[in-house]
Every structure is written in C-alpha cells, then in structure tokens.
Enzyme design. Structure first.
Site, mmCIF file in Angstrom:
data_model
loop_
_atom_site.group_PDB
_atom_site.id
_atom_site.type_symbol
_atom_site.label_atom_id
_atom_site.label_comp_id
_atom_site.label_asym_id
_atom_site.label_seq_id
_atom_site.Cartn_x
_atom_site.Cartn_y
_atom_site.Cartn_z
ATOM 1 N N LYS A 59 15.052 64.619 60.940
ATOM 2 C CA LYS A 59 14.626 65.252 59.906
ATOM 3 C C LYS A 59 14.451 64.177 58.614
ATOM 4 O O LYS A 59 13.544 64.213 57.997
ATOM 5 C CB LYS A 59 15.404 66.390 59.545
ATOM 6 C CG LYS A 59 15.136 67.672 60.337
ATOM 7 C CD LYS A 59 13.788 68.342 60.232
ATOM 8 C CE LYS A 59 13.774 69.583 60.885
ATOM 9 N NZ LYS A 59 12.796 70.362 60.749
ATOM 10 N N SER A 314 17.455 66.037 69.224
ATOM 11 C CA SER A 314 16.973 65.913 68.097
ATOM 12 C C SER A 314 17.984 65.912 66.884
ATOM 13 O O SER A 314 17.731 65.645 65.698
ATOM 14 C CB SER A 314 16.271 67.238 67.765
ATOM 15 O OG SER A 314 16.996 68.392 68.277
#
Length: 421
Positions: A59, A314
């Site tokens: 992110k 992720s």
C-alpha cells in the site's frame, strides 16, 4: 446484464512515472521461488514478497504516489484517508516523509497492531480516528470530515494515482523474472492492485493470465462482475480485513471485469490453514489477505502444472492475538473441530462415562461449558471436540445418540455458532 464502460485504464507511461516517484520510499521487494508449493503443484511458484516493505504491505506504493501528485495548496490543507490498516500505514508513512498533515479513519474492529503501527509511522503528522465497524463505515465518516475541512481524500483503491502506484508491483515482477509469467494471482479488496496489474501486464505481457482472489465472505467484485454492475453487499465477513469491502471501486470494477482472466473466492478457513502452513513450514508471517493468493492455488492445480506462476503476498500485518481464531477457523474448515450440546445425566460418573466410552481414542475436548440444574434429569453442556480425521465425526455422533448424550450439533447452526467462534 448492463454493460460497463471503462472510463479509465492505467497507462504504462504513468506506471513508469509512478515507479520513479516511489523509488525513494518503496524498496524493490523479492520475487522468491517457493520450493514447497512448486513441488506440491508441479509448477514454478514464485512469491512476490510485498509483505517485506517497511510498512509490511504494497500500500505504500499507491499512497505515496497519490500524495506526491498533489498541489502545494492541497498538501498545505492536509489529507484524509480511510483504511482497515495497510493503506493507513502507507498514508502515515507518506505524510511523515513529505511532512503533510493527515487524518486517518480506521474501523473500530481494526487489529490493535495495525493501529499502533499507523501511529508509529505517522508520528506527529497523523491523527487516527476509529469510526464504524467496516471499512465502508470509516470511509463515509472520513469523506464527510474531508468535505467539511476542505482536505484531500486519499482513496485506498479507487483513484488513478493510487492504481498506478500499485501497478509498479507488476513492473518489478517482470523485471525480476527470467521466464515469461503465465499466471499472476492477486488478492482483491477494492481492486486497486488488481487494476494496476491489469495495466502493467496488458502493456508488457498480454498473455499473462491474472486471477483475482476474494474472501468467500466478502465477494463484492465477483458479485459485481456476475451482475454486470457495481454491487454493494449488505453483510460481509470482516475476518480478512485487508480484503473485505462491501463495494469495490467505480474505476476498478470495469478494469477488473474486462481484464481479469478469472475472479474466484476462497473460504476464510482455507486461508487460515494457509497462514498456519506458511508460518510453521516456511517461517513466513502473513496476514489473512496476504495468504489469499496462495490459498487459491489448489483450485487451479491442473491448469497451472508446468507453468510459471506468481502469487502476490500482499501484506504481513498480522496481530498475534488473532492466532487462536486463525487456528479455530482452520480446524473448522478442515472439519476437525465440532461443537455439540451434550446432555449429561445428573448422576456421578456421567462425565467420566462420556470421556471413556463416547469419545474416540484420538478425540480431544477443547471447549466445555456446563451448569448443573437439579430440576432436570439431563443437564446440557456445550462441548467442543477436536478430531484427528473428519471420518471420526459420524461414529462419535452415533455413540452419543446410542448412549443418550446427544443434544444437538452446532456447527451448522450459524445463529448459535457465532457466539462460540
């Protein structure tokens, strides 16, 4: 089925520019072969370790790219975001690095570890506000605050600059691999990373098949694609918090609908078993959303044989206090943990009889709640039993019934079961 017009698609020139922008804060993450998964699937399984960023998720890419694109006036006014954790940390890090004031809204149920990390990365530049039970609740509150205060909203997925920042994951994969990539598995929450990868691979490796993976309890992208329009789910399972949204993006939905090879869901329990396997067998710590792509491999076992496959890991922002729940969900998914209402005769030795004569030699009591009531012939107890094999369940139930211990089976009664797990 209504048609969806794709109003935006990430261009490769913008993705390359994003890579230059984020180079000072987002180090290149490894593309590592998993020997264990490669052997078990007969394929070359590569893990893109986005969990190894300083903020422990990809992110940072989108958050930093977005905030860096703002005008000086916007930067001076400050930014606002909503996040279940990982985007919050990316925004917090970017705010501290660029010395921009940020207000970060997070759901009340966000793991404490993610809240603490967000505050640590943001320091004096960030205020954290806990609001709502889901990401969508937090987002609504954040957007209202943003409009009232004249600040810029940094969206976690439905923004061009955010998507282009996430797309740089694809650039690195292609630069790091010596062989053509046949498949890329990517977790889908709002769809920002998946949309970015679609842009990168469409331009540089159009034959690569991109598989989107959602939690079974939050299939917002899958349902939208099936219906042919954006769908907002009324209720979602929030356990895989990094990929549990009620509604995906208006930018990301048409991209994913048009360019993903396939969109699937994976049960939360299977994801939990994958988390445990990665920790126990590979010494890799991942959060639930980070394990989604690896958990999906079993559904493509025949299709990916002999292929070069990338799973994007992720993130790794997992709270150790969730370990018991992760193990519980894994056992339930494997049909090894079962809950019953057991009716114990109110006489001495009833519990001993249950343990000696009813339970199998490998069965283990892991939960027991009992309250003796003298006015009843049989007093109920809630008993959790862990089995060695799913095949042991039916014989256990038959022994309980034959000896008048069986009251009810709770695993398939969600209204009651939710209070146990």
């Amino acid at each position: 089925m209504s048609e969806t017009v794709e109003t935006y698609f990430p261009q490769i020139a913008d993705i390359y520019q994003a890579a230059k922008t984020i180079a000072q804060v987002a180090e290149e993450t490894p593309l590592q072969q998993s020997i264990r998964y490669s052997k078990s699937h007969g394929a070359n399984i590569l893990l893109k370790r986005e969990d190894l960023h300083r903020v422990r998720s990809y992110k940072i890419r989108g958050a930093y790219n977005k905030i860096s694109s703002l005008s000086q006036k916007q930067l001076d006014s400050g930014v606002v975001c909503a996040s279940a954790g990982n985007h919050a940390q990316g925004v917090a890090f970017a705010c501290s690095h660029l010395q921009v004031k940020g207000t970060i809204y997070m759901p009340v149920v966000t793991p404490k570890q993610k809240i603490d990390q967000t505050k640590m990365f943001g320091g004096e530049w960030v205020d954290v506000v806990l609001e709502g039970d889901t990401f969508d609740d937090s987002k609504k509150a954040a957007q209202i605050f943003c409009e009232q205060e004249g600040k810029t909203f940094v969206h976690p997925f439905d923004d061009e600059k955010t998507i282009e920042g996430q797309a740089t994951v694809g650039l690195e994969i292609l630069q790091q691999s010596n062989e053509p990539i046949d498949y890329v598995f990517v977790a889908v929450g709002g769809g920002g990373l998946a949309s970015g990868l679609c842009g990168t691979f469409q331009a540089l490796s159009p034959n690569t098949k991109i598989i989107g993976v959602e939690p079974e309890g939050a299939p917002s992208m899958l349902k939208s694609i099936e219906k042919g329009e954006l769908v907002e789910l009324e209720n979602i399972d929030k356990f895989i918090d990094g990929a549990a949204v009620q509604k995906v993006g208006s930018l990301t939905y048409p991209i994913c609908k048009a360019h993903l090879h396939k969109m699937i869901t994976v049960p939360e329990g299977k994801v939990c078993q994958t988390i445990l396997d990665l920790y126990n067998r590979d010494a890799i710590v991942v959060e639930p959303a980070g394990a989604l792509t690896i958990a999906a491999l079993d559904y493509f076992k025949e299709e990916i044989k002999g292929k070069n496959v990338v799973c994007v890991v992720s993130g790794s922002n997992n709270d150790i206090t969730r370990t018991a729940e992760i193990k519980e969900r894994a056992l339930l998914y494997a049909q090894l943990k079962h809950y019953f209402i057991v009716r114990f005769p109110q006489r001495p030795g009833a519990l001993k009889e249950f343990v000696v004569d009813i339970l199998g030699p490998n069965d283990d009591i892991t939960h027991f709640e009992y309250s003796k009531k003298s006015s009843r012939e049989n007093a109920p107890a809630i008993v959790g039993v862990e089995l060695k094999s799913p095949d042991d369940l039916e014989p256990l139930i038959q022994r309980m019934k034959a000896n008048n211990f069986f009251g009810d089976y709770l695993n398939n009664k969600p209204d009651l079961f939710q209070y146990l797990v």
